[in-house]
Design an enzyme around this catalytic site. Structure first.
Site, PDB file in Angstrom:
ATOM      1  CD  GLU A   1      25.563  -6.178   1.720  1.00  9.92           C
ATOM      2  OE1 GLU A   1      24.660  -6.069   1.194  1.00  9.92           O
ATOM      3  OE2 GLU A   1      25.521  -6.313   2.601  1.00  9.92           O
TER       4      GLU A   1
ATOM      5  CG  ASP B   1      24.451  -8.755   5.938  1.00 18.19           C
ATOM      6  OD1 ASP B   1      24.519  -8.613   4.967  1.00 18.19           O
ATOM      7  OD2 ASP B   1      23.469  -8.015   7.287  1.00 18.19           O
TER       8      ASP B   1
END
Ligand code: GLC
Length: 521
Positions: free
Chosen positions: A249, A196
């Site tokens: 990401e 993330d």
């Protein structure tokens, strides 16, 4: 030398709370997912990326992690996770988890200790004095509003929701902690992690005001120090000798910035969002694909293509915007032609599946499911919606629980009609099970494409002349992929396609408008 499995893999993203519910509480869970593994195997995906399912108070639906080495009881806890992992592996598939290292939940034991005044714990977060009654600097949260919240005399930094305090990555205890977390799950058998906001972690050491305007804050992300963390994680993953992957990401201004994260000793993979933000336009698609292939491949990495995830509008609606009035390119709002959007989405994903590299599909994408654009305000739960006073509607519309069947209390998602986000009545029209086995359906198109992908070893992409600006064509290995962006059909010299995004029986020698077709080269 064997090729890493993930370089050409197709991974299916499961937003767990919306995938399948086994216990009738209206929230998806791990046994629900396990009950659908036959479907995913038949679809032909190589693995699953599971969104965070750790214990969490759900201020940001799992991206606020209260305990990194456990599974939330609502999803079935660790026993259900182990059952899932065993069943995924028994099918020859891989399971990736989601690592959230920039921030934890304000319920995490460390942050609770910090609030209680424990100095060691406070040093693992970013606490600062305010400027009078104002926050320490002018940074804005990604979800809207200030990035600081007051706690006693000081303020703490949260790049997202106040329930997501940012870690202080300059404290080595934080790095050591995350290495333990990775080991915990790798030892348990997982095959990799999606990371993330992998470009955030470090903030400018002096936390100065950001003077670059709204949007991307270059002081709060993409700092040079972050690369060392990825080097350490890569080393740790490689030490297992199991060909584990880490997919970042990473939202950074240019593809050149992105490529830095993919240097040979850093992350094996990072999503190529450059294509995801393009409207339906042949020239823009081709330029983006070329950028990816040239700038990413220069590092020795492959491109990780994606057109959808749990943060952006579903492709069928995003590409169906015929008049864009507001919202970012990831969540455009305006006049939407859904039928056209579905045609474009199917053509786009079939084009994507022909490209060299790996592909991440988002649950429901294979059924050409549109975005729920008109969720009632009182049903919306995304902090983006709540923190912008509704100015940004947020991401709930792509997270509505999946329709599996044409009817039933929640279209086969749960035995309960009371799902955590309400499903619209039209959802049943896109039921996944009603498409399975039906020629011309979106699900069958995906199944056929994945089978052909497996049977045809890849190769370099070679663009072919088409004589039309709105038609792209390329050869790759034994296949030719043709995409007609405009409405007019295009005559081709290749016979009947192996697979086509057009729902009608494919015609020989011609590709209809707004269609992708694959041919034997
Ligand atoms: C990532 C996630 C998103 C989440 C945010 C904060 O962008 O994909 O869903 O809200 O990070 O963790």
């Amino acid at each position: 030398m064997t090729t890493s499995w993930w370089r050409e893999a197709v991974i299916y993203q499961v937003y767990l709370r919306s995938f399948a519910d086994s216990d009738g509480d209206g929230l998806g869970d791990l046994d629900g997912l396990r009950s659908r593994l036959d479907y995913l195997q038949a679809l032909g995906v190589d693995g699953i990326w599971l969104n965070p399912c750790y214990p969490s108070p759900d201020r940001d639906h799992g991206y606020d992690v209260a305990d990194y080495v456990d599974i939330d009881a609502r999803y079935g806890g660790l026993p259900a996770f182990d059952r899932l992992l065993a069943d995924v592996h028994a099918r020859g598939m891989k399971l990736l988890m989601d690592l959230v290292p920039n921030h934890c939940s304000s319920d995490h034991a460390w942050f609770q200790a910090a609030l209680a005044g424990d100095q060691d714990a406070r040093d693992r977060f970013i606490f600062r004095k305010g400027r009078g009654d104002d926050p320490p600097n002018n940074w804005q949260s990604v979800f809207g509003g200030p990035a600081w919240t007051r706690a006693g005399d000081d303020w703490y930094l949260h790049s997202f929701d106040p329930g997501q305090p940012d870690f202080n990555w300059r404290n080595p205890e934080v790095g050591a902690y995350f290495e333990d977390v990775l080991r915990f799950w790798f030892d348990r058998g997982v095959d990799g992690f999606r990371i993330d906001v992998a470009h955030m972690l470090f903030k400018h050491v002096d936390l100065p005001d950001w003077t670059g305007g709204s949007g991307y804050n270059g002081l709060a992300q993409n700092r040079p120090e972050v690369h060392d963390v990825h080097r350490r994680w890569r080393k740790l993953a490689d030490s297992y000798g199991r060909d584990l992957t880490l997919v970042g990401e990473i939202w950074v201004p240019t593809v050149a910035d992105l490529a830095l994260y993919l240097r040979p000793d850093e992350l094996p993979q990072a999503f190529f969002f450059d294509l995801l933000v393009r409207p339906w336009d042949a020239t823009l698609f081709r330029a983006s694909i070329t950028r990816g292939l040239e700038e990413i491949a220069a590092t020795g990495a492959v491109v990780t293509w994606t057109l959808a995830n749990h943060d952006v509008h579903r492709t069928a609606s995003r590409l169906g915007v015929v008049e864009h009035t507001s919202g970012p390119p990831t969540r455009p709002r305006g006049v939407v032609d859904t039928a056209l959007g579905i045609r474009r989405a199917r053509a786009a994903v079939l084009l994507e599946l022909a490209l060299p590299g790996s592909v991440y599909l988002y649950q429901g994408e294979e059924a050409a499911l549109p975005e729920v654009l008109d969720l009632p305000d009182d049903a919306r739960q995304d902090p983006t919606f709540l923190r912008t006073g509704g100015a940004e509607v947020g991401r709930d519309g792509c997270r509505v629980p999946l329709p599996w069947t044409t009817d039933g209390p929640s279209f086969g998602f749960s035995s309960s009609a009371d799902t955590w986000l309400p499903q619209p009545p039209w959802f049943g029209d896109y039921a996944i099970e009603s498409q399975a086995g039906v020629a011309g359906s979106a699900v069958e198109m995906h199944r056929a494409a994945l089978a052909i992908r497996r049977a045809h070893p890849g190769g370099e992409l070679e663009w072919l002349e088409t004589g039309r600006e709105d038609v792209l064509a390329f050869r790759r290995g034994g296949l030719v992929c043709v995409t007609v962006f405009g409405p007019e059909p295009h005559t081709v010299p290749y016979g009947t396609p192996l697979v086509s995004s057009d729902a009608d029986e494919p015609a020989e020698g011609s590709v209809p408008g707004v269609t992708t077709a694959w041919f034997q080269a």
